[in-house]
Design an enzyme around this catalytic site. Structure first.
Site, PDB file in Angstrom:
ATOM      1  N   GLU A  57     -12.487  25.973 -33.426  1.00 44.03           N
ATOM      2  CA  GLU A  57     -13.801  26.252 -34.028  1.00 44.03           C
ATOM      3  C   GLU A  57     -14.550  27.301 -33.214  1.00 44.03           C
ATOM      4  OE1 GLU A  57     -12.414  23.364 -33.367  1.00 44.03           O
ATOM      5  OE2 GLU A  57     -13.207  21.738 -34.597  1.00 44.03           O
ATOM      6  N   CYS A  90     -15.309  18.509 -31.845  1.00 46.08           N
ATOM      7  CA  CYS A  90     -15.851  17.975 -30.592  1.00 46.08           C
ATOM      8  C   CYS A  90     -17.329  18.348 -30.443  1.00 46.08           C
ATOM      9  CB  CYS A  90     -15.043  18.463 -29.396  1.00 46.08           C
ATOM     10  SG  CYS A  90     -15.491  20.111 -28.825  1.00 46.08           S
TER      11      CYS A  90
HETATM   12  N1  THU Z   1      -9.373  20.727 -30.541  1.00 44.36           N
HETATM   13  C1  THU Z   1      -9.812  21.687 -31.396  1.00 44.36           C
HETATM   14  O1  THU Z   1      -9.377  22.842 -31.350  1.00 44.36           O
HETATM   15  N2  THU Z   1     -10.763  21.349 -32.299  1.00 44.36           N
HETATM   16  C2  THU Z   1     -11.206  20.081 -32.503  1.00 44.36           C
HETATM   17  O2  THU Z   1     -12.017  19.870 -33.410  1.00 44.36           O
HETATM   18  C3  THU Z   1     -10.738  18.989 -31.651  1.00 44.36           C
HETATM   19  C4  THU Z   1      -9.882  19.377 -30.518  1.00 44.36           C
HETATM   20  C5  THU Z   1      -8.301  21.092 -29.601  1.00 44.36           C
HETATM   21  C6  THU Z   1      -8.659  21.194 -28.153  1.00 44.36           C
HETATM   22  C7  THU Z   1      -7.318  20.945 -27.497  1.00 44.36           C
HETATM   23  O3  THU Z   1      -6.568  22.157 -27.493  1.00 44.36           O
HETATM   24  C8  THU Z   1      -6.607  19.980 -28.446  1.00 44.36           C
HETATM   25  O4  THU Z   1      -7.277  20.119 -29.689  1.00 44.36           O
HETATM   26  C9  THU Z   1      -6.642  18.519 -28.003  1.00 44.36           C
HETATM   27  O5  THU Z   1      -7.917  18.113 -27.685  1.00 44.36           O
END
Ligand code: THU
Length: 141
Positions: A57, A90
């Site tokens: 995001e 997140c």
């Molecule tokens: N992650 C995202 O890219 N977006 C989200 O909405 C949740 C988590 C990624 C961060 C990390 O590379 C992996 O997912 C595990 O947390």
């Protein structure tokens, strides 16, 4: 999903293959769509030094700014992952969304089933969020 959303959904799902997530093995893909119809994408990019990685995001939102599109407001942000339910962004990404997305902008949370889409606004995702107004009001003179 309307036709435009279906097109973006297809793109976002295809881009999951670009995710660089050798540590978590958790691929995420996102796309920002502007009022004028521009599409800016992002995937999560991890690092052997874990905290240096970044979510899909934020990559999409920072690409949107980097491409000089900030005057072309964001209509919606679509996110997808291989989760059993529509993916939940997140807290850090929610705060970054609040910097670049207006109150009417939609956040579309998806997974591999296009019928499970969840539509949210920023206020729903992050109530009582911190803004530049709060910053101004709390600065010492
Ligand atoms: N992650 C995202 O890219 N977006 C989200 O909405 C949740 C988590 C990624 C961060 C990390 O590379 C992996 O997912 C595990 O947390």
């Amino acid at each position: 999903m309307n036709q435009e959303e279906q097109k973006i959904y297809k793109l976002v799902r295809q881009n999951l293959a670009f995710s660089y997530a050798p540590y978590s093995k958790f691929a995420v893909s996102a796309a920002v769509v502007t009022q004028s119809g521009k599409v800016v994408t992002g995937v999560n990019v991890e690092n052997s030094s874990y905290p240096c990685g970044i979510c899909a995001e934020r990559v999409a939102l920072f690409n949107y700014v980097s491409q000089g599109l900030i005057k072309d407001p964001i209509r919606f942000l679509m996110i997808s992952g291989n989760t059993p339910q529509p993916i939940s962004p997140c807290g850090a990404c929610r705060q970054v969304m609040s910097e670049f997305m207006g109150p009417e902008a939609q956040i579309l949370l998806t997974d591999k089933d296009p019928d499970q889409i969840k539509r949210m606004t920023l206020k729903q995702l992050l109530p009582y969020y911190f803004t530049s107004e709060d910053l101004k009001n709390g600065q010492s003179k």
